[in-house]
Design an enzyme around this catalytic site. Structure first.
Site, mmCIF file in Angstrom:
data_model
loop_
_atom_site.group_PDB
_atom_site.id
_atom_site.type_symbol
_atom_site.label_atom_id
_atom_site.label_comp_id
_atom_site.label_asym_id
_atom_site.label_seq_id
_atom_site.Cartn_x
_atom_site.Cartn_y
_atom_site.Cartn_z
ATOM 1 N N ILE A 241 0.898 -1.158 0.000
ATOM 2 C CA ILE A 241 0.000 0.000 0.000
ATOM 3 C C ILE A 241 0.936 1.207 0.000
ATOM 4 O O ILE A 241 1.483 1.573 1.038
ATOM 5 C CB ILE A 241 -0.925 0.010 1.226
ATOM 6 N N PRO A 242 1.185 1.799 -1.170
ATOM 7 C CA PRO A 242 2.352 2.669 -1.365
ATOM 8 C C PRO A 242 2.190 4.100 -0.841
ATOM 9 O O PRO A 242 2.206 5.063 -1.608
ATOM 10 C CB PRO A 242 2.529 2.648 -2.885
ATOM 11 N N CYS A 243 2.075 4.226 0.491
ATOM 12 C CA CYS A 243 1.946 5.565 1.057
ATOM 13 C C CYS A 243 3.232 6.373 0.881
ATOM 14 O O CYS A 243 3.207 7.602 1.047
ATOM 15 C CB CYS A 243 1.538 5.484 2.527
ATOM 16 N N HIS A 244 4.341 5.707 0.522
ATOM 17 C CA HIS A 244 5.581 6.451 0.269
ATOM 18 C C HIS A 244 5.480 7.319 -0.979
ATOM 19 O O HIS A 244 6.315 8.196 -1.188
ATOM 20 C CB HIS A 244 6.766 5.479 0.128
#
Length: 273
Positions: A241-244
């Protein structure tokens, strides 16, 4: 990548970022790491796929702003298609399933979670794997393995846990070195708002950067930028879950649960091409 290599990469990133206005030379960065220039160049290029000089360019604020601007057509497509596309621009596809409201209240009762520690391109990770998907992927950041495991267990306090580092490492290989068309499922536990935010960013192509307000628009709540930031901070399935990929409006790379340097490493790693 050998165990411990990411620690050196992170130190290099921290040094490069702190001295980016001075444009440090290869020799200067290598000396800071107590490595020869040749050894450092090979280590860094093997990890990032690009030279330290090119990586330095990826870390600049100006580059982050350009990436934010270039993401606009992607966001427009996502809005027009109701978040059903675009698909990711790499081999790994991630699908999601959320706990039901009833399951949310039981805190994992009746759920079996296999956990283990694995080496990744971004350091040591802790994974929690269920028959319904990966429910946890964190990185050791200012925590011991024991402390990180206690956080996982507190998040799913009524689940049954069993260790398996081999399964965790095999899963890490699938995530970070996927075969074409491979699919990973994530099993998410959160509030309705958090799930909307996490699902919105699941469809972002690799290398895409967007702002908190962009995410707020994607979920149909333009005034919720601050709440979006809070939801991203609650994400317990890192990288997948690419919150970066979510930045401040200014392009500043801050506010990552597992360390700013790791966030910068992920962004530059994905944007290297």
């Amino acid at each position: 990548m050998k165990t411990g290599d990411y620690d050196r990469i992170e130190r290099a990133i921290r040094y490069i970022d702190a001295h980016r206005d001075e444009q440090p030379s290869l020799d200067e960065i290598a000396a800071h790491l107590s490595l020869s220039p040749f050894h450092f160049q090979r280590l860094f290029s093997d990890w990032a796929g690009i030279s330290p000089k090119k990586f330095l360019q990826c870390l600049t604020l100006q580059n982050a702003k350009k990436l934010l601007d270039s993401s606009r057509p992607v966001l427009e497509t996502a809005l027009e298609s109701g978040l059903s596309s675009p698909s990711r621009l790499h081999d790994l596809f991630v699908t999601s399933e959320a706990v039901t409201p009833g399951e949310y209240g039981t805190m994992g009762k009746g759920l079996s979670i296999t956990y283990g520690f694995a080496e990744t391109p971004f350091g040591t990770s802790l994974m929690g794997i269920t028959p319904r998907g990966i429910c946890w992927l964190s990185f050791l950041h200012e925590t011991s393995p024991e402390r990180e495991l206690s956080i996982l267990k507190a998040n799913w306090v009524n689940a049954e846990f069993s260790p398996d580092n081999n399964l965790a490492q095999a899963t890490a290989e699938r995530i970070f070195h996927p075969s074409k068309g491979d699919t990973i499922k994530v099993f998410m536990k959160g509030t309705n708002f958090q799930l909307r935010v996490w699902n919105a960013i699941l469809n972002l192509p690799e290398g895409t950067l967007i702002s908190y307000s962009d995410v707020a628009h994607l979920i149909g709540n333009p005034s919720a930028s601050r709440a979006v930031g809070s939801a991203l901070g609650r994400n317990t399935i890192g990288y997948l879950i690419p919150c970066h990929r979510v930045l401040r409006e200014t392009g500043a790379v801050t506010g990552y649960r597992w360390g700013t340097e790791r966030k910068k490493a992920m962004i530059a790693y994905e944007s290297r091409t």
